[in-house]
Enzyme design. Structure first.
Site, mmCIF file in Angstrom:
data_model
loop_
_atom_site.group_PDB
_atom_site.id
_atom_site.type_symbol
_atom_site.label_atom_id
_atom_site.label_comp_id
_atom_site.label_asym_id
_atom_site.label_seq_id
_atom_site.Cartn_x
_atom_site.Cartn_y
_atom_site.Cartn_z
ATOM 1 C CD GLU A 260 33.052 32.457 52.032
ATOM 2 O OE1 GLU A 260 33.590 32.916 51.022
ATOM 3 O OE2 GLU A 260 33.483 32.704 53.188
ATOM 4 C CG HIS A 263 32.720 37.348 50.923
ATOM 5 N ND1 HIS A 263 33.893 38.048 51.061
ATOM 6 C CD2 HIS A 263 32.890 36.197 51.607
ATOM 7 C CE1 HIS A 263 34.745 37.343 51.795
ATOM 8 N NE2 HIS A 263 34.161 36.212 52.142
ATOM 9 C CD GLU A 330 35.664 30.897 46.904
ATOM 10 O OE1 GLU A 330 34.562 31.485 46.943
ATOM 11 O OE2 GLU A 330 36.716 31.408 47.305
ATOM 12 C CG HIS A 331 34.745 28.632 50.497
ATOM 13 N ND1 HIS A 331 36.041 28.721 50.959
ATOM 14 C CD2 HIS A 331 34.463 29.848 49.974
ATOM 15 C CE1 HIS A 331 36.514 29.942 50.726
ATOM 16 N NE2 HIS A 331 35.574 30.639 50.133
ATOM 17 C CG HIS A 423 61.266 16.409 13.103
ATOM 18 N ND1 HIS A 423 61.084 17.539 12.360
ATOM 19 C CD2 HIS A 423 60.694 16.656 14.317
ATOM 20 C CE1 HIS A 423 60.412 18.437 13.081
ATOM 21 N NE2 HIS A 423 60.173 17.919 14.282
HETATM 22 N N1 LIG Z 1 37.472 33.599 45.166
HETATM 23 C C1 LIG Z 1 38.207 33.978 46.182
HETATM 24 O O1 LIG Z 1 39.115 33.270 46.591
HETATM 25 C C2 LIG Z 1 37.932 35.276 46.869
HETATM 26 C C3 LIG Z 1 38.672 35.689 47.993
HETATM 27 C C4 LIG Z 1 38.399 36.926 48.574
HETATM 28 C C5 LIG Z 1 37.435 37.755 48.009
HETATM 29 N N2 LIG Z 1 36.747 37.301 46.912
HETATM 30 C C6 LIG Z 1 35.768 38.114 46.231
HETATM 31 O O2 LIG Z 1 36.487 39.186 45.640
HETATM 32 C C7 LIG Z 1 35.592 40.251 45.456
HETATM 33 C C8 LIG Z 1 36.271 41.517 45.946
HETATM 34 O O3 LIG Z 1 35.499 42.575 45.484
HETATM 35 P P1 LIG Z 1 35.521 43.986 46.164
HETATM 36 O O4 LIG Z 1 34.516 44.801 45.445
HETATM 37 O O5 LIG Z 1 35.384 43.808 47.614
HETATM 38 O O6 LIG Z 1 37.001 44.535 45.928
HETATM 39 P P2 LIG Z 1 37.844 44.865 44.596
HETATM 40 O O7 LIG Z 1 39.194 45.273 45.074
HETATM 41 O O8 LIG Z 1 37.780 43.767 43.593
HETATM 42 O O9 LIG Z 1 37.075 46.080 43.960
HETATM 43 C C9 LIG Z 1 37.371 47.416 44.255
HETATM 44 C C10 LIG Z 1 37.721 48.107 42.951
HETATM 45 O O10 LIG Z 1 36.590 48.066 42.063
HETATM 46 C C11 LIG Z 1 36.677 49.144 41.185
HETATM 47 N N3 LIG Z 1 35.336 49.645 40.892
HETATM 48 C C12 LIG Z 1 34.289 49.736 41.750
HETATM 49 N N4 LIG Z 1 33.215 50.276 41.105
HETATM 50 C C13 LIG Z 1 33.599 50.510 39.827
HETATM 51 C C14 LIG Z 1 32.945 51.027 38.668
HETATM 52 N N5 LIG Z 1 31.659 51.414 38.699
HETATM 53 N N6 LIG Z 1 33.642 51.096 37.520
HETATM 54 C C15 LIG Z 1 34.927 50.711 37.458
HETATM 55 N N7 LIG Z 1 35.604 50.202 38.533
HETATM 56 C C16 LIG Z 1 34.942 50.098 39.687
HETATM 57 C C17 LIG Z 1 37.491 50.214 41.853
HETATM 58 O O11 LIG Z 1 38.566 50.552 41.036
HETATM 59 C C18 LIG Z 1 38.016 49.556 43.140
HETATM 60 O O12 LIG Z 1 39.400 49.715 43.286
HETATM 61 C C19 LIG Z 1 34.310 39.923 46.227
HETATM 62 O O13 LIG Z 1 33.344 39.517 45.286
HETATM 63 C C20 LIG Z 1 34.726 38.750 47.104
HETATM 64 O O14 LIG Z 1 33.658 37.882 47.353
HETATM 65 C C21 LIG Z 1 36.984 36.110 46.341
HETATM 66 N N1 LIG Z 2 35.919 33.751 51.595
HETATM 67 C C1 LIG Z 2 37.003 34.394 50.888
HETATM 68 C C2 LIG Z 2 37.350 33.543 49.708
HETATM 69 O O1 LIG Z 2 36.249 33.315 48.930
HETATM 70 C C3 LIG Z 2 38.205 34.632 51.780
HETATM 71 C C4 LIG Z 2 37.968 35.595 52.877
HETATM 72 C C5 LIG Z 2 38.835 36.461 53.408
HETATM 73 N N2 LIG Z 2 38.197 37.166 54.340
HETATM 74 C C6 LIG Z 2 36.972 36.732 54.428
HETATM 75 N N3 LIG Z 2 36.825 35.770 53.531
HETATM 76 ZN ZN LIG Z 3 34.998 34.628 53.291
#
Ligand SMILES: NC(=O)c1ccc[n+]([C@@H]2O[C@H](COP(=O)([O-])OP(=O)(O)OC[C@H]3O[C@@H](n4cnc5c(N)ncnc54)[C@H](O)[C@@H]3O)[C@@H](O)[C@H]2O)c1
Ligand SMILES: N[C@H](CO)Cc1c[nH]c[nH+]1
Ligand SMILES: [Zn+2]
Length: 435
Positions: A260, A263, A330-331, A423
């Protein structure tokens, strides 16, 4: 070398910073989100397209925001058969788990003679699912969100997912959406996606509930729009705890710590153990395994492990468990010798994976349990995404004359005490009206 923190020597400030992780550093994103949301509220699609161009894809056009049938077909063509069959195996397991979650539509029990009480379960009418795409492709997230919404019976499901720099939606995510039976996909990401689904624009329909993980920008938008729409669970930067003891294989502990952590730089990954020798060995393996990752993932791990994660050395398994429950990861991966013996003591975790054959990646993708989980300590009160995110329950009741007779005096007494005259009157005056 990954840092080793000794719980007993940490100040209370250091400990609260560790438990806080990165999730709360949202201030700057909040001010950007406020402006974007205000503009989309006032100017709808005209503002929406400006922000898509600004943040994601300069060539965006309103009429192309919705993914076309042709793009679905191209995605189907471009995906390797082994990706399709991997997605299919994941699909089958995730669907099975979520179908088993479905409650009876109507539960009604006679709790005393003539007194029937229970609930009726109904799917919400519409849902907007957010599938991220910044620091990775997430067809797995597409499955984890669309399947429970479908199984619950939501009739209008839309998905927003960011386009790449060429305006394309990640193809495996489209294949996954289609597999789950969802075709209304919009190439929208971040704040503008959340705002469009919450407020509705000409192009994007307004929905009753939005859910899905996102980075700090999407999370800021959700925070502002809480109250306008149901924004689901707080699912921010991924995080994990690997719980280990003296029997844990240090190589497995090191490998799984990095899962994790890769990520993003805000991810918090901790190895929690009371065994110093295991901690030292695992630290050495972390350094080795890090070098095998692509440079950018390596940098994410190094940043996260030095700011929000690392190895936490406790004085006993009991103390480790106490920390886990306070942290509410979370995990949670349990690598102690007898994982089932500690299961009853774990109170707060988004998911609990038991033993070395159940590593976090398997659950992320295809074990079947939902991998969209509460982060930032919210596993204390929130649950994994499930069919219950897309169902609501209405209480139902039915009284026979006998049941009514048993309850009328109590009702009147309490209504009078609370000062609700109408009531009480509805009971009192009813007397001569019923057969
Ligand atoms: N909790 C969970 O179950 C779970 C599952 C999968 C992923 N995640 C997390 O989700 C998150 C996904 O984030 P990501 O960045 O990969 O994708 P995301 O889709 O959340 O972010 C991309 C978007 O961010 C916006 N953005 C980027 N820079 C910007 C700026 N300066 N100003 C305004 N908008 C901006 C853009 O519009 C873009 O579309 C990661 O932190 C990941 O760890 C969590
Ligand atoms: N770890 C994420 C949820 O926190 C889920 C995911 C998808 N792909 C890779 N990881
Ligand atoms: Zn993951």
């Amino acid at each position: 070398m990954v840092r080793i923190l000794r719980l007993a020597e940490m100040t209370s400030q250091d400990l609260s910073a560790l438990k806080r992780r990165a999730e709360l550093n949202i201030e700057q994103a909040l001010s950007i989100a406020k402006e974007v949301i205000d503009q989309i509220r006032q100017r709808g699609d005209a503002a929406l397209i400006e922000y898509v161009r600004k943040f994601d894809y300069a060539g965006a056009e309103l009429e192309n925001l919705k993914v076309s049938e042709q793009e679905f077909a191209e995605a189907r063509e471009s995906i390797e058969p082994e990706i399709k069959s991997a997605l299919h195996q994941a699909f089958v397991n995730i669907k099975e788990v979520h179908e088993r979650q479905m409650p009876e539509e109507i539960q009604l029990a006679e709790i005393d003679s003539g007194i029937f009480a229970g609930e009726k379960v109904t799917p919400i009418a519409s849902a907007g699912l957010y599938v991220p795409r910044g620091k990775g492709a997430f067809p797995s997230v597409m499955l984890m969100l669309t399947i429970p919404a479908k199984v619950a019976g939501v009739s209008k499901i839309i998905v927003c997912t960011p386009p790449d720099k060429n305006g394309k939606v990640e193809p495996a995510s489209l294949v996954a959406a289609e597999m789950a039976g969802v075709k209304d996909v919009y190439r929208l990401g971040g704040i503008q996606a959340i705002a469009a689904m919450a407020l509705g624009t000409g192009i994007v329909p307004k929905v009753d509930k939005i859910t899905g993980p996102c980075n700090v920008y999407g999370s800021a938008a959700k925070r502002i729009l809480y109250g306008t729409v149901d924004v689901g669970l707080p699912a921010g930067p991924s995080e994990s705890i690997i719980l280990a003891d003296e029997h844990t294989d240090p190589q497995i502990a090191a490998l799984d710590l990095l899962v994790e952590a890769e990520h993003g730089p805000e991810s918090a990954a901790l190895l929690v153990t009371h065994d110093e020798s295991l901690a030292l060995k695992a630290a050495k393996y972390v350094s080795e395994y890090l070098t095998k990752l692509p440079q950018w993932r390596q940098e994410f791990c190094e940043k996260g492990l030095s700011s929000y994660g690392g190895i936490l050395l406790t004085r006993s398994l009991e103390e480790s468990l106490e920390f886990v429950n306070e942290y509410a990861p979370e995990h949670l991966e349990v690598l102690v010798k007898e994982p089932f013996s500690v299961l009853g003591k774990i109170k707060n975790a988004g998911e609990i994976l038991l033993g070395p054959y159940t590593p976090i990646p398997v659950s992320n993708y295809c074990l079947g349990v939902n991998a969209i989980l509460p982060t930032g300590g919210f596993a204390r009160s929130y649950s994994a995404v499930s069919v219950f995110d897309f169902l609501k329950r209405a209480g139902i009741g039915y009284l026979t004359p006998e049941g009514y007779a048993k309850l009328k005096q109590t009702t009147q007494t309490l209504a009078t005490y609370e000062g609700f005259a109408a009531h009480a009157m509805a009971i009192q005056e009813r007397e001569g009206l019923l057969d």
